[in-house]
Each structure stands twice: as C-alpha cells, then as structure tokens.
Design a protein around this motif. Structure first.
Motif, PDB file in Angstrom:
ATOM      1  N   CYS A   1     -38.065   1.923 -26.819  1.00  0.00           N
ATOM      2  CA  CYS A   1     -36.801   2.149 -26.094  1.00  0.00           C
ATOM      3  C   CYS A   1     -36.188   0.816 -25.663  1.00  0.00           C
ATOM      4  O   CYS A   1     -34.952   0.646 -25.747  1.00  0.00           O
TER       5      CYS A   1
ATOM      6  N   ILE B   1     -32.546  -0.584 -26.761  1.00  0.00           N
ATOM      7  CA  ILE B   1     -31.521  -0.946 -25.770  1.00  0.00           C
ATOM      8  C   ILE B   1     -30.800  -2.214 -26.211  1.00  0.00           C
ATOM      9  O   ILE B   1     -29.574  -2.321 -26.130  1.00  0.00           O
TER      10      ILE B   1
ATOM     11  N   THR C   1     -28.298  -1.668 -29.484  1.00  0.00           N
ATOM     12  CA  THR C   1     -27.123  -0.806 -29.478  1.00  0.00           C
ATOM     13  C   THR C   1     -26.000  -1.412 -28.623  1.00  0.00           C
ATOM     14  O   THR C   1     -26.250  -2.128 -27.662  1.00  0.00           O
TER      15      THR C   1
ATOM     16  N   ASP D   1     -23.227   0.880 -28.114  1.00  0.00           N
ATOM     17  CA  ASP D   1     -22.611   2.113 -27.639  1.00  0.00           C
ATOM     18  C   ASP D   1     -23.151   2.440 -26.240  1.00  0.00           C
ATOM     19  O   ASP D   1     -24.375   2.550 -26.035  1.00  0.00           O
TER      20      ASP D   1
ATOM     21  N   PRO E   1     -23.021   5.270 -24.214  1.00  0.00           N
ATOM     22  CA  PRO E   1     -23.850   6.479 -24.016  1.00  0.00           C
ATOM     23  C   PRO E   1     -25.256   6.330 -24.606  1.00  0.00           C
ATOM     24  O   PRO E   1     -26.236   6.781 -24.013  1.00  0.00           O
ATOM     25  N   ARG E   2     -25.370   5.713 -25.781  1.00  0.00           N
ATOM     26  CA  ARG E   2     -26.705   5.504 -26.363  1.00  0.00           C
ATOM     27  C   ARG E   2     -27.523   4.516 -25.527  1.00  0.00           C
ATOM     28  O   ARG E   2     -28.729   4.683 -25.370  1.00  0.00           O
TER      29      ARG E   2
ATOM     30  N   PHE F   1     -27.310   4.205 -22.353  1.00  0.00           N
ATOM     31  CA  PHE F   1     -27.761   4.971 -21.195  1.00  0.00           C
ATOM     32  C   PHE F   1     -28.964   5.833 -21.561  1.00  0.00           C
ATOM     33  O   PHE F   1     -29.951   5.918 -20.818  1.00  0.00           O
ATOM     34  N   ARG F   2     -28.929   6.494 -22.742  1.00  0.00           N
ATOM     35  CA  ARG F   2     -30.043   7.359 -23.158  1.00  0.00           C
ATOM     36  C   ARG F   2     -31.317   6.548 -23.388  1.00  0.00           C
ATOM     37  O   ARG F   2     -32.418   6.963 -22.991  1.00  0.00           O
ATOM     38  N   TRP F   3     -31.201   5.409 -24.058  1.00  0.00           N
ATOM     39  CA  TRP F   3     -32.389   4.576 -24.282  1.00  0.00           C
ATOM     40  C   TRP F   3     -32.919   4.037 -22.952  1.00  0.00           C
ATOM     41  O   TRP F   3     -34.133   3.905 -22.772  1.00  0.00           O
TER      42      TRP F   3
ATOM     43  N   LEU G   1     -32.731   5.634 -20.080  1.00  0.00           N
ATOM     44  CA  LEU G   1     -33.454   6.747 -19.455  1.00  0.00           C
ATOM     45  C   LEU G   1     -34.836   6.919 -20.074  1.00  0.00           C
ATOM     46  O   LEU G   1     -35.829   7.165 -19.371  1.00  0.00           O
ATOM     47  N   GLY G   2     -34.883   6.823 -21.397  1.00  0.00           N
ATOM     48  CA  GLY G   2     -36.179   6.919 -22.079  1.00  0.00           C
ATOM     49  C   GLY G   2     -37.124   5.812 -21.644  1.00  0.00           C
ATOM     50  O   GLY G   2     -38.321   6.052 -21.411  1.00  0.00           O
TER      51      GLY G   2
END
Length: 136
Positions: A65, A69, A72, A74, A76-77, A79-81, A83-84
C-alpha cells in the motif's frame, strides 16, 4: 527486591535443597528469545502461530500500500491506498501487542511458579519442624 541487603532470589535459593534450587534456577528469569519462543508452545501455540503469520501478511500489505501511494496521482486512489496502509499498520501493531501480552503472561506465570515452589518448600520445612514457625 532486596531484604537485609540480599536479593530475594538469593534468599529463596539458600532456603531450598540442591534439587529444588536447580528447579528454581530453571524457572529463573528467561531471556527475550526464550520468552518469544515460549509463546509458540503450550495451548495457544496455533493461535500464536496464526497471529505471527497474519502479522507478516499485514506487514506485506502495508508495504505494498505504501508503494502504491507513491505511484498514484489520483486523489481518490491515494485516499484508498492510505486507508489500506493505515489498516494494515494498525493490524500489525495490534498483533505485536498481542505477542507482548503473551510474553508478559508467560513471565508472570513463571514467577508464580517460582513462588509456589518456595511456599511448598517452606510448608514442608514447617511440617518437618526444621523451620522457625510464626510464633518464634
């Protein structure tokens, strides 16, 4: 803990017979590797092995993750990475806390066994009339 300038362990060791002193020494304070390997013995060894395996898996997820991070752009991506990564690091920390608590539990259990041995020896001495009783 000291009593009259002597360590409590030394006082207990003096009061025990040779065989009991050897057993007392075997139950002595273990090293950190001994405590770590002791968590993989006993009733909960499969749970601890599974926890150790999960710890490595979550650490690998956290590293992947973190790599993603930085790869990327992007948001939103990102943010998702993130969170992971946060979840994986939290899981690794939780599992490490589990292992430290298990190691502490084993150390406490070892100390209780040492005290039980000393009390059993003292009771045997009192029954035999060789040790001073509470009245003297």
């Amino acid at each position: 803990m000291t009593t009259d300038g002597k360590e409590l362990d030394a006082l207990i060791r003096e009061a025990l017979s040779r065989e009991e002193a050897a057993l007392f020494d075997r139950l002595g304070p273990p090293s950190l590797p001994d405590l770590l390997t002791e968590t993989f013995r006993g009733r909960f060894r499969w749970i601890n092995l599974f926890g150790g395996l999960l710890s490595f898996v979550f650490f690998g997820l956290a590293v992947s993750c973190a790599v993603m991070i930085f790869r990327t752009d992007d948001v939103p991506r990102l943010f998702r990475w993130g969170l992971g990564f946060s979840f994986s690091i939290s899981a690794v920390l939780g599992l490490k806390l589990w292992f430290w608590m298990e190691m502490q539990r084993h150390a406490t259990s070892r100390e209780v066994k040492r005290v039980e041995l000393a009390v059993a020896h003292l009771a045997a001495e009192l029954r035999a009339g060789r040790a001073p009783g509470p009245d003297s």
